[in-house]
Write a protein that holds these residues in place. Structure first.
Motif, PDB file in Angstrom:
ATOM      1  N   LEU A 282       0.815  -1.165  -0.136  1.00 54.48           N
ATOM      2  CA  LEU A 282       0.072  -0.080  -0.014  1.00 54.48           C
ATOM      3  C   LEU A 282       0.747   1.126   0.065  1.00 54.48           C
ATOM      4  O   LEU A 282       2.021   1.290   0.698  1.00 54.48           O
ATOM      5  N   ALA A 283       0.359   2.276  -0.927  1.00 58.10           N
ATOM      6  CA  ALA A 283       0.900   3.447  -0.821  1.00 58.10           C
ATOM      7  C   ALA A 283       0.565   4.400   0.473  1.00 58.10           C
ATOM      8  O   ALA A 283      -0.306   4.410   0.987  1.00 58.10           O
ATOM      9  N   VAL A 284       1.500   5.110   0.938  1.00 52.89           N
ATOM     10  CA  VAL A 284       1.269   6.209   2.018  1.00 52.89           C
ATOM     11  C   VAL A 284       1.392   7.352   1.106  1.00 52.89           C
ATOM     12  O   VAL A 284       2.213   7.742   0.295  1.00 52.89           O
ATOM     13  N   ARG A 285       0.386   8.264   1.341  1.00 52.29           N
ATOM     14  CA  ARG A 285       0.286   9.670   0.891  1.00 52.29           C
ATOM     15  C   ARG A 285       0.213  10.755   2.039  1.00 52.29           C
ATOM     16  O   ARG A 285       0.060  10.399   3.098  1.00 52.29           O
ATOM     17  N   TYR A 286       0.552  11.893   1.746  1.00 49.24           N
ATOM     18  CA  TYR A 286       0.449  12.915   2.500  1.00 49.24           C
ATOM     19  C   TYR A 286      -0.881  13.677   2.901  1.00 49.24           C
ATOM     20  O   TYR A 286      -0.992  14.448   3.633  1.00 49.24           O
ATOM     21  N   THR A 287      -1.864  13.202   2.207  1.00 49.02           N
ATOM     22  CA  THR A 287      -3.238  13.520   2.604  1.00 49.02           C
ATOM     23  C   THR A 287      -4.123  12.404   2.355  1.00 49.02           C
ATOM     24  O   THR A 287      -3.759  11.527   1.477  1.00 49.02           O
ATOM     25  N   ASP A 288      -5.190  12.464   2.616  1.00 48.09           N
ATOM     26  CA  ASP A 288      -6.300  11.175   2.041  1.00 48.09           C
ATOM     27  C   ASP A 288      -6.842  11.318   0.796  1.00 48.09           C
ATOM     28  O   ASP A 288      -7.911  11.598   0.635  1.00 48.09           O
ATOM     29  N   SER A 289      -5.836  11.108  -0.262  1.00 54.13           N
ATOM     30  CA  SER A 289      -6.050  11.249  -1.559  1.00 54.13           C
ATOM     31  C   SER A 289      -5.046  10.857  -2.512  1.00 54.13           C
ATOM     32  O   SER A 289      -4.033  10.845  -2.381  1.00 54.13           O
ATOM     33  N   ASP A 290      -5.638   9.916  -3.647  1.00 51.98           N
ATOM     34  CA  ASP A 290      -4.726   9.562  -4.511  1.00 51.98           C
ATOM     35  C   ASP A 290      -4.149  10.361  -5.445  1.00 51.98           C
ATOM     36  O   ASP A 290      -3.406  10.126  -6.190  1.00 51.98           O
ATOM     37  N   ASP A 314     -14.707   6.850  -2.015  1.00 53.41           N
ATOM     38  CA  ASP A 314     -14.513   5.664  -2.202  1.00 53.41           C
ATOM     39  C   ASP A 314     -13.750   4.671  -1.121  1.00 53.41           C
ATOM     40  O   ASP A 314     -13.900   3.362  -1.141  1.00 53.41           O
ATOM     41  N   TYR A 315     -12.945   5.253  -0.319  1.00 50.75           N
ATOM     42  CA  TYR A 315     -12.013   4.628   0.625  1.00 50.75           C
ATOM     43  C   TYR A 315     -11.871   5.105   2.029  1.00 50.75           C
ATOM     44  O   TYR A 315     -12.458   6.082   2.509  1.00 50.75           O
ATOM     45  N   LYS A 331      -4.551   3.422   3.071  1.00 50.05           N
ATOM     46  CA  LYS A 331      -5.912   2.998   2.878  1.00 50.05           C
ATOM     47  C   LYS A 331      -6.004   1.525   3.839  1.00 50.05           C
ATOM     48  O   LYS A 331      -5.337   0.749   3.675  1.00 50.05           O
ATOM     49  N   LEU A 332      -7.223   1.704   4.391  1.00 48.96           N
ATOM     50  CA  LEU A 332      -7.595   0.640   5.232  1.00 48.96           C
ATOM     51  C   LEU A 332      -8.505  -0.458   4.148  1.00 48.96           C
ATOM     52  O   LEU A 332      -8.600  -1.490   4.427  1.00 48.96           O
ATOM     53  N   GLY A 333      -9.178   0.105   3.203  1.00 51.62           N
ATOM     54  CA  GLY A 333      -9.972  -0.624   2.280  1.00 51.62           C
ATOM     55  C   GLY A 333     -10.846   0.330   1.589  1.00 51.62           C
ATOM     56  O   GLY A 333     -10.991   1.734   1.711  1.00 51.62           O
ATOM     57  N   VAL A 334     -11.929  -0.364   0.981  1.00 53.24           N
ATOM     58  CA  VAL A 334     -12.957   0.310   0.099  1.00 53.24           C
ATOM     59  C   VAL A 334     -13.972   0.531   0.889  1.00 53.24           C
ATOM     60  O   VAL A 334     -14.610  -0.304   1.880  1.00 53.24           O
ATOM     61  N   ASN A 336     -17.331   0.597   2.450  1.00 56.28           N
ATOM     62  CA  ASN A 336     -18.520  -0.560   2.530  1.00 56.28           C
ATOM     63  C   ASN A 336     -18.120  -1.565   1.434  1.00 56.28           C
ATOM     64  O   ASN A 336     -19.053  -2.586   0.922  1.00 56.28           O
ATOM     65  N   GLY A 337     -16.844  -1.890   1.597  1.00 57.95           N
ATOM     66  CA  GLY A 337     -16.397  -2.896   0.490  1.00 57.95           C
ATOM     67  C   GLY A 337     -15.115  -3.762   1.294  1.00 57.95           C
ATOM     68  O   GLY A 337     -15.212  -3.947   2.366  1.00 57.95           O
ATOM     69  N   HIS A 338     -14.404  -4.303   0.385  1.00 60.77           N
ATOM     70  CA  HIS A 338     -13.195  -5.220   0.971  1.00 60.77           C
ATOM     71  C   HIS A 338     -12.267  -4.396   1.598  1.00 60.77           C
ATOM     72  O   HIS A 338     -11.950  -3.413   1.351  1.00 60.77           O
ATOM     73  N   ASP A 339     -11.651  -5.038   2.626  1.00 59.18           N
ATOM     74  CA  ASP A 339     -10.460  -4.487   3.361  1.00 59.18           C
ATOM     75  C   ASP A 339      -8.876  -4.732   2.563  1.00 59.18           C
ATOM     76  O   ASP A 339      -8.989  -5.870   1.993  1.00 59.18           O
ATOM     77  N   TYR A 340      -8.368  -4.073   3.003  1.00 62.21           N
ATOM     78  CA  TYR A 340      -6.825  -4.057   2.570  1.00 62.21           C
ATOM     79  C   TYR A 340      -5.857  -4.765   3.563  1.00 62.21           C
ATOM     80  O   TYR A 340      -4.780  -4.424   3.562  1.00 62.21           O
ATOM     81  N   GLY A 341      -6.472  -5.221   4.657  1.00 63.88           N
ATOM     82  CA  GLY A 341      -5.731  -5.857   5.499  1.00 63.88           C
ATOM     83  C   GLY A 341      -6.489  -5.779   7.020  1.00 63.88           C
ATOM     84  O   GLY A 341      -7.695  -5.984   6.982  1.00 63.88           O
ATOM     85  N   LYS A 342      -5.781  -6.111   8.117  1.00 63.73           N
ATOM     86  CA  LYS A 342      -6.410  -6.352   9.366  1.00 63.73           C
ATOM     87  C   LYS A 342      -6.290  -5.215  10.181  1.00 63.73           C
ATOM     88  O   LYS A 342      -5.254  -4.557  10.490  1.00 63.73           O
ATOM     89  N   ARG A 343      -7.169  -4.729  10.802  1.00 60.16           N
ATOM     90  CA  ARG A 343      -7.021  -3.698  12.004  1.00 60.16           C
ATOM     91  C   ARG A 343      -7.319  -4.010  13.305  1.00 60.16           C
ATOM     92  O   ARG A 343      -8.231  -4.790  13.563  1.00 60.16           O
ATOM     93  N   VAL A 344      -6.409  -3.840  14.292  1.00 57.17           N
ATOM     94  CA  VAL A 344      -6.455  -4.266  15.688  1.00 57.17           C
ATOM     95  C   VAL A 344      -6.684  -2.963  16.618  1.00 57.17           C
ATOM     96  O   VAL A 344      -5.347  -2.394  16.360  1.00 57.17           O
ATOM     97  N   THR A 345      -7.598  -2.961  17.225  1.00 55.14           N
ATOM     98  CA  THR A 345      -7.678  -1.565  18.085  1.00 55.14           C
ATOM     99  C   THR A 345      -7.123  -2.238  19.686  1.00 55.14           C
ATOM    100  O   THR A 345      -7.309  -3.505  19.999  1.00 55.14           O
ATOM    101  N   GLY A 346      -6.891  -1.382  20.470  1.00 53.65           N
ATOM    102  CA  GLY A 346      -6.753  -1.619  21.866  1.00 53.65           C
ATOM    103  C   GLY A 346      -5.532  -1.857  22.064  1.00 53.65           C
ATOM    104  O   GLY A 346      -5.209  -2.246  23.285  1.00 53.65           O
TER     105      GLY A 346
END
Length: 397
Positions: A282-290, A314-315, A331-334, A336-346
């Protein structure tokens, strides 16, 4: 009139004439022949497309159809129908994530089926949009093979294939021949130069404005008739239901009400802390936009500690603090769609830092902390080719 005044008048008239020529050359070199739209633009009514055609000279619209192997643009059907109802040529594009030939064929099958259901007419262009991190990780030869596989497969559905990519990737990350392709390059000043004039189209801006439409749009100049051929320009909508249902609730509204509605759903943000483990690169951006440049990369098996989650059309994005103190967005995912990995809180979100000493290297610091050089560099928003200096703090946990 004395000589000095006459000379001044001649110079002034010459300057005005030259300015007129420059303005006209500029406008001719960057026409708004084609606009591309997706659900990022929200619902687009027939009235908006008619305005684009009549007031700005737009000839064609290219509609986002799908992405990857599962995402279907929810506005594809209504966009296609309303574009046709406005008497414009309509085409489609698929945002590619394929990394292998088999994946390219599978994505082409998915895009073709989705386009058929959405009403994209036979003979339209269905382009592959190749600018993903997956493609960035491949060799030029692999990308060429994958793109050819996608385009060959898409022809089985009756669509004409093409490649969309950025100018920096053209003939670098993939082969882009003359008399093919749709290339994006955004000059600071749109001058008399016609960029990528030997290709089908040049996308020269991502922030164009139209009178009754909200937000910025991607616009392109067409250099031939590839995106306006193989179909009729004035046809009855292939999806009358989409026109009827959506125009009933949208076309009757005034433009400012529609703009206000779109603006209210621009960003949803909430403060969630946790760790995200990507299942892909996954790419890292300097703001939440492709639309902005990439500043770092995270790979499958790594983890990023985030401090906020943002839903942007979209994301779903995660925000985290990079080692330089600036925010990074991944990006965590789309939505209301598929995820790009696993999120663990706490989980604990505190970092462990190491201060670089004289003689240290990426390799020595990584070995000391049980990391690979790539992981160490990535979690600090850098690459293994970035120079590090004594006194610099690096995140090691």
């Amino acid at each position: 009139m004395n000589k000095h005044k006459l000379k001044a008048l001649i110079l002034m008239l010459s300057a005005i004439f030259m300015a007129f020529l420059i303005v006209n050359v500029t406008s001719q070199a960057a026409r708004m022949d084609m606009v591309d739209v997706s659900n990022n633009n929200g619902y687009m009514s027939t009235a908006e497309y008619v305005s684009m055609r009549n007031e700005f000279g737009v000839k064609a619209v290219t509609v986002k159809i799908s992405e990857g192997g599962t995402y279907k643009d929810p506005y594809a059907a209504s966009n296609i129908a309303n574009v046709q109802a406005a008497g414009l040529y309509v085409n489609g594009y698929h945002f590619a994530h394929y990394a292998t030939k088999a994946q390219a064929i599978a994505e082409a099958d998915f895009a073709g089926r989705t386009a058929k259901v959405a009403g994209l007419p036979v003979g339209a262009v269905l382009a592959t949009d190749v600018e993903s991190q997956e493609a960035n990780n491949q060799s030029k030869a692999t990308n060429d093979r994958n793109n050819q596989a996608f385009m060959k497969e898409i022809q089985k559905f009756g669509y004409r294939p093409d490649i969309y990519t950025s100018g920096s990737w053209a003939n670098n990350k993939m082969t882009i021949k003359g008399k093919t392709s749709w290339v994006a390059a955004y000059p600071y000043v749109v001058s008399g130069k016609n960029w990528y004039s030997t290709n089908h189209a040049w996308q020269w801006s991502s922030t164009a404005k139209f009178r009754i439409s909200y937000g910025g749009f991607d616009v392109s100049q067409l250099n031939d008739n590839y995106y306006t051929a193989g179909q009729k320009s004035k046809v009855k909508p292939t999806n009358k239901g989409a026109v009827k249902a959506n125009n009933r609730k949208a076309n009757v509204k005034k433009a400012h009400k529609q703009a206000a509605k779109k603006a209210t759903f621009k960003v949803v943000k909430y403060n969630q802390r946790g760790v995200f483990y990507p299942n892909r690169t996954l790419a890292v951006r300097y703001t939440d936009s492709d639309k902005v440049r990439q500043v770092a990369t995270y790979y499958k098996g790594e983890g990023v500690i985030y401090n906020a989650v943002i839903i942007e059309h979209d994301y779903v994005w995660a925000r985290y603090t990079r080692s330089n103190g600036l925010y990074g967005f991944i990006k965590l995912g789309v939505t209301n769609g598929h995820d790009y990995g696993k999120r663990v809180t706490g989980q604990p979100v505190s970092h462990t830092y190491y201060t670089v000493k004289s003689g240290d290297s990426w390799w020595s610091i990584a070995q000391r902390n049980g990391l690979s050089m790539t992981t160490l560099a990535s979690q600090n928003g850098k690459t293994i080719y970035t120079t590090i200096y004594p006194g610099q703090r690096l995140v090691v946990r």
